[in-house]
Design an enzyme around this catalytic site. Structure first.
Site, PDB file in Angstrom:
ATOM      1  N   LYS A  69       5.365  36.144  12.776  1.00 41.78           N
ATOM      2  CA  LYS A  69       5.708  37.569  12.825  1.00 41.78           C
ATOM      3  C   LYS A  69       4.456  38.419  13.112  1.00 41.78           C
ATOM      4  CE  LYS A  69       9.517  37.200   9.428  1.00 41.78           C
ATOM      5  NZ  LYS A  69       9.879  37.553   8.033  1.00 41.78           N
ATOM      6  N   TYR A  98      18.263  38.964  13.665  1.00 38.22           N
ATOM      7  CA  TYR A  98      18.622  39.479  12.344  1.00 38.22           C
ATOM      8  C   TYR A  98      19.955  40.203  12.500  1.00 38.22           C
ATOM      9  CZ  TYR A  98      13.889  38.375  10.678  1.00 38.22           C
ATOM     10  OH  TYR A  98      12.717  37.725  10.312  1.00 38.22           O
ATOM     11  N   ASN A 134       5.785  38.441   5.331  1.00 40.06           N
ATOM     12  CA  ASN A 134       5.581  37.071   4.857  1.00 40.06           C
ATOM     13  C   ASN A 134       5.202  36.129   5.999  1.00 40.06           C
ATOM     14  OD1 ASN A 134       8.069  37.054   6.065  1.00 40.06           O
ATOM     15  ND2 ASN A 134       9.227  36.664   4.203  1.00 40.06           N
ATOM     16  N   GLU A 171      19.584  30.220  16.576  1.00 39.47           N
ATOM     17  CA  GLU A 171      18.339  30.961  16.825  1.00 39.47           C
ATOM     18  C   GLU A 171      17.563  30.408  18.024  1.00 39.47           C
ATOM     19  OE1 GLU A 171      17.705  32.353  12.174  1.00 39.47           O
ATOM     20  OE2 GLU A 171      16.413  30.810  12.992  1.00 39.47           O
TER      21      GLU A 171
HETATM   22  N1  UDP Z   1      13.186  40.539   3.233  1.00 42.66           N
HETATM   23  C1  UDP Z   1      12.724  41.655   2.553  1.00 42.66           C
HETATM   24  N2  UDP Z   1      13.105  41.844   1.252  1.00 42.66           N
HETATM   25  C2  UDP Z   1      13.889  40.954   0.604  1.00 42.66           C
HETATM   26  C3  UDP Z   1      14.350  39.819   1.302  1.00 42.66           C
HETATM   27  C4  UDP Z   1      13.986  39.649   2.621  1.00 42.66           C
HETATM   28  O1  UDP Z   1      11.980  42.459   3.111  1.00 42.66           O
HETATM   29  O2  UDP Z   1      14.158  41.181  -0.572  1.00 42.66           O
HETATM   30  C5  UDP Z   1      12.758  40.331   4.637  1.00 42.66           C
HETATM   31  C6  UDP Z   1      11.621  39.293   4.753  1.00 42.66           C
HETATM   32  O3  UDP Z   1      10.739  39.688   5.784  1.00 42.66           O
HETATM   33  C7  UDP Z   1      12.377  38.035   5.117  1.00 42.66           C
HETATM   34  C8  UDP Z   1      13.481  38.596   6.025  1.00 42.66           C
HETATM   35  O4  UDP Z   1      13.843  39.826   5.389  1.00 42.66           O
HETATM   36  O5  UDP Z   1      11.561  37.063   5.726  1.00 42.66           O
HETATM   37  C9  UDP Z   1      14.709  37.736   6.179  1.00 42.66           C
HETATM   38  O6  UDP Z   1      15.257  37.447   4.902  1.00 42.66           O
HETATM   39  P1  UDP Z   1      15.737  35.985   4.532  1.00 42.66           P
HETATM   40  O7  UDP Z   1      16.487  36.087   3.246  1.00 42.66           O
HETATM   41  O8  UDP Z   1      16.432  35.357   5.662  1.00 42.66           O
HETATM   42  O9  UDP Z   1      14.339  35.249   4.203  1.00 42.66           O
HETATM   43  P2  UDP Z   1      13.572  34.070   4.965  1.00 42.66           P
HETATM   44  O10 UDP Z   1      14.598  33.147   5.530  1.00 42.66           O
HETATM   45  O11 UDP Z   1      12.693  34.718   5.997  1.00 42.66           O
HETATM   46  O12 UDP Z   1      12.731  33.412   3.884  1.00 42.66           O
END
Ligand code: UDP
Ligand code: MG
Length: 191
Positions: free
Chosen positions: A10, A50, A151, A165
């Site tokens: 990212k 997303y 992250n 994806e």
């Molecule tokens: N995210 C956030 N707050 C939250 C959960 C998710 O800002 O409480 C953001 C974060 O950047 C994350 C993305 O949304 O990577 C997608 O969420 P997902 O639950 O799919 O997490 P990932 O698969 O990236 O671990």
């Protein structure tokens, strides 16, 4: 058990000069890069990645609530409202500067990549994971600054998610079949 998974480095990973460090960890583990490129994503492309799928939006909101609880705080908005807000921020964030897209292939690649990446909230990610080693962001800090959790990486959450994806980010001709020299040792039959 050979799977393909999608990884996005990212904007925060790219801007902090961590592209090489991140790719190194996947390569050293034995995962094979079968697609790689830098992309400046449009909002339309980001919106396909997303999606506004309600179940996923709720799960994002639930992660926020849990993370607040871990810090002894309470998030007052409902999971869906929170998930929708996070998605809007994600679309701004992921399109703000170039990102690096990768397809990784290997034995149980989806699960193994998630293990190397660590959980969504870096504050909960163990040392040794990419998110745990290179940042300590939290959903609460993100909310305060009106942005998503930074992250560093996206990694597909399931084989089905990976299949969807990969089609969003790569054309078939951008995906390459080749053999690593250590492949027979890493996944020969019977291992
Ligand atoms: N995210 C956030 N707050 C939250 C959960 C998710 O800002 O409480 C953001 C974060 O950047 C994350 C993305 O949304 O990577 C997608 O969420 P997902 O639950 O799919 O997490 P990932 O698969 O990236 O671990
Ligand atoms: Mg996810």
């Amino acid at each position: 058990m050979i799977e393909k998974t999608l990884v996005l480095i990212k904007p925060d990973g790219v801007q902090r000069g961590l592209i090489g460090e991140i790719i190194l960890r996947f390569e050293k583990c034995g995962l094979k890069i079968i697609g790689i490129k830098m992309v400046y994503a449009s909002r339309e492309l980001a919106g396909k990645h997303y999606t506004d799928d309600e179940a996923w939006l709720k799960s994002v909101g639930e992660k926020s609530i849990k993370s607040y609880e871990n810090q002894g705080k309470k998030l007052t908005v409902d999971p869906l409202t929170q998930g929708k807000q996070v998605r809007e921020w994600l679309l701004d964030y992921i399109t703000a500067s170039p990102i690096v897209a990768l397809i990784l292939e290997g034995h149980n690649a989806v699960r193994n990549v998630r293990k190397i990446v660590g959980p969504t909230s870096p504050a909960d990610a163990a040392p040794g994971t990419i998110r745990g080693d290179f940042t300590f962001d939290t959903p609460m800090l993100g909310d305060m600054q009106k942005r998503p959790v930074q992250n560093l990486i996206h990694a597909s959450g399931s084989v089905e998610e990976a299949q969807t994806e990969i089609k969003i980010w790569f054309k078939p001709e951008e995906i390459h079949a080749w053999k690593r020299i250590d492949e027979d040792l890493l996944y020969r039959e019977g291992n």
